[in-house]
Scaffold this motif. Structure first.
Motif, mmCIF file in Angstrom:
data_model
loop_
_atom_site.group_PDB
_atom_site.id
_atom_site.type_symbol
_atom_site.label_atom_id
_atom_site.label_comp_id
_atom_site.label_asym_id
_atom_site.label_seq_id
_atom_site.Cartn_x
_atom_site.Cartn_y
_atom_site.Cartn_z
ATOM 1 N N ASP A 60 37.759 37.150 42.289
ATOM 2 C CA ASP A 60 36.721 36.195 42.659
ATOM 3 C C ASP A 60 35.351 36.690 42.207
ATOM 4 O O ASP A 60 34.853 37.713 42.701
ATOM 5 C CB ASP A 60 36.735 35.980 44.174
ATOM 6 C CG ASP A 60 35.730 34.936 44.605
ATOM 7 O OD1 ASP A 60 35.863 33.781 44.163
ATOM 8 O OD2 ASP A 60 34.807 35.278 45.372
ATOM 9 N N LEU A 104 32.376 35.258 42.658
ATOM 10 C CA LEU A 104 31.346 35.113 43.685
ATOM 11 C C LEU A 104 31.280 36.341 44.578
ATOM 12 O O LEU A 104 30.195 36.838 44.909
ATOM 13 C CB LEU A 104 31.611 33.863 44.518
ATOM 14 C CG LEU A 104 30.670 33.650 45.718
ATOM 15 C CD1 LEU A 104 29.237 33.467 45.244
ATOM 16 C CD2 LEU A 104 31.126 32.448 46.554
ATOM 17 N N SER A 105 32.441 36.846 44.970
ATOM 18 C CA SER A 105 32.489 38.034 45.830
ATOM 19 C C SER A 105 31.841 39.231 45.150
ATOM 20 O O SER A 105 31.043 39.959 45.762
ATOM 21 C CB SER A 105 33.940 38.347 46.193
ATOM 22 O OG SER A 105 34.553 37.257 46.842
ATOM 23 N N GLY A 109 29.619 39.056 42.863
ATOM 24 C CA GLY A 109 28.196 38.784 42.761
ATOM 25 C C GLY A 109 27.449 39.170 44.027
ATOM 26 O O GLY A 109 26.331 39.710 43.963
ATOM 27 N N VAL A 110 28.059 38.917 45.197
ATOM 28 C CA VAL A 110 27.425 39.283 46.468
ATOM 29 C C VAL A 110 27.358 40.806 46.605
ATOM 30 O O VAL A 110 26.354 41.358 47.087
ATOM 31 C CB VAL A 110 28.184 38.654 47.651
ATOM 32 C CG1 VAL A 110 27.568 39.090 48.973
ATOM 33 C CG2 VAL A 110 28.177 37.124 47.546
#
Length: 483
Positions: free
Chosen positions: A232, A234-235, A237-238
């Motif tokens: 993932d 997005l994960s 990116g966080v």
């Protein structure tokens, strides 16, 4: 000067603080044999137990810097009392819920206990600073406190296993640590005197907000990776956002006259390897405990690996491991009479590495697993005692609490990272493709052992760069002999 006189100014406070660490040990040892039972009580998967561990480590990483700084400013005893009150309330809440969300929050808040040992070491060092050989005295006191901690863990693990096997309901079992922590509050209140040296000043709220945002983003990203998997974006990116937020925090702290965390400490030749070692050590001492417990409980007749141990047998396994930590904690100050503390730390890290890497070929029998855990445990016990004492000895006088707290902070961050990585690894291909139900994957357990071993090797290498005279009471310009 006699040994008794040397210990005079800190003997009384060490005795009371030993009870505090015994209680801390109960918290750390009592729940581990019950993790599978807790998972069934909450109706969750074995791999989801890592959510409990990860949430507690995340909150610990957030609160330790603030509480350590407040201890230096306003009193180590005062902050001990505050953290103990929160821990007691959270421990009580655990016994009165079967909802995973509520249990998760209470379990996280119970993590306030992680600041106890750094505050205690800072308190002891502040009392021994004007005595002969304060660093050696602090090492001996730290070894005694860690021994009390691990004895508490043994008592907690063995009593949990015995009580669980007797058929006592899980709700009643969860009340026992709550009673111990509540008693601990009054021991601190009436038995421990405040630190003699307090810095006062203004609390760095801006620094706290910035580091909180960074850690929340970083650990939140790790949590998303558990949910969404390692593919993932997005994960990731966080997680990257959390790392990038460290930059404005560092710039802000460098401009402060009295920062929450003096980031210049990370430039110290004696301290940066200690902080790095603490973070890498957190991978095994914090991140690997739940996987070791669930591996022992996994039934090999169903999935082809594991020990198939009962709760009682698992508690004995954990008790033996914790006893080896006691041995390591007590041996470290004795070993440093003959070799430099730096070399003793390197040796302890290598023992941790050897213990976990031995799991790769030897994991099929109870004796094999026990032997590996004892080897790793001796090294781990030495590091638990030595790292905060080493930080106290190498830190500026007014930064003792911050430095000792940082060893725990980076250790908990390392544990949080490992907990997320291990949870992802264990949930992949559950049961190794054999339909093992809730059992973690064998490839996941191999990942746990390999990562723990290799991070300990890196820690040993980093400690090689510590100045040879660091952490000792040798006169300025001299070095302790490697006799």
């Amino acid at each position: 000067m006699s040994r008794a006189v040397k210990f005079g100014p800190v003997a009384a406070v060490v005795g009371f603080l030993a009870f505090v660490e015994f209680t801390s040990g109960i918290i750390q040892g009592y729940y581990t044999p019950l993790l599978t039972d807790i998972a069934r009580h909450l109706d969750i998967h074995d791999a989801d137990v890592n959510w409990l561990e990860g949430s507690q480590l995340m909150l610990s990483a957030l609160v330790v810097p603030a509480l350590a700084k407040l201890g230096d400013m306003f009193g180590h005893k005062r902050i001990l009392l505050v953290s103990t009150a929160v821990t007691a309330a959270a421990s009580i809440a655990l016994a009165f819920t079967d909802q995973f969300g509520v249990f998760l929050v209470a379990w996280a808040l119970q993590g306030f206990y992680v600041v106890w040992l750094p505050l205690e070491i800072a308190l002891i060092y502040s009392r021994s600073r004007d005595r002969e050989s304060p660093a050696a005295l602090t090492r001996r006191a730290a070894g005694f406190l860690v021994a009390a901690l691990e004895l508490g863990a043994i008592a907690g693990a063995l009593s949990a296993g015995a009580l669980a096997d007797s058929g006592i309901p899980i709700q009643v079992l969860l009340l026992i640590p709550a009673i111990a922590v509540s008693a601990c509050f009054f021991v601190i209140l009436f038995g421990v005197k405040e630190s003699p040296d307090l810095t006062g000043g203004r609390f760095d709220t801006g620094g706290l907000v910035l580091i909180t945002l960074a850690l929340l983003a970083f650990t939140g990203g790790l949590s998303l990776l558990r949910i969404n998997g390692p593919a993932d974006l997005l994960s990731w990116g966080v997680v990257l956002l959390g790392l990038l937020l460290i930059v404005p925090f560092v710039r802000y702290e460098l401009r402060q006259a009295d920062p929450l965390i003096d980031v210049r400490l990370f430039r110290s030749p004696a301290l940066w390897p200690v902080f790095l070692t603490a973070g890498l050590f957190g991978v095994s001492v914090l991140g690997a405990q739940a996987p070791l417990s669930t591996f022992a409980r996994t039934d090999p007749s169903e999935v082809g690996y594991g020990l198939g141990a009962t709760t009682g047998e698992t508690s004995i396994l954990i008790g033996a491991y914790v006893l080896s930590l006691v041995v390591g904690a007590l041996l470290f100050p004795l070993v440093t009479r003959w070799i430099a503390p730096r070399m003793a730390l390197i040796g302890a890290s290598l023992m941790v590495a050897a213990g976990y890497l031995l799991f790769l070929p030897f994991h099929e029998g109870y004796v094999q697993v026990l032997s590996n855990m004892i080897i790793a445990g001796i090294g781990s016990g030495a590091l638990v005692a030595a790292l905060p004492a080493a930080a106290a000895a190498a830190a500026p006088v007014h930064q003792t609490g911050v430095a000792t707290g940082l060893t725990n902070s980076v250790k908990t961050v390392g544990g949080a990272v490992a907990s997320a990585v291990f949870a992802i690894a264990l949930i992949q291909h559950i049961g190794g493709g054999t339909g093992g139900g809730t059992a973690g994957s064998f490839s996941g357990y191999v990942t746990v052992w390999l990562v723990c071993g290799l991070t300990a090797v890196v820690a040993a290498v980093s400690l090689y760069f510590v100045p040879k005279h660091a952490f000792s009471d040798a006169a300025e310009g001299t070095e302790p002999a490697l006799r």
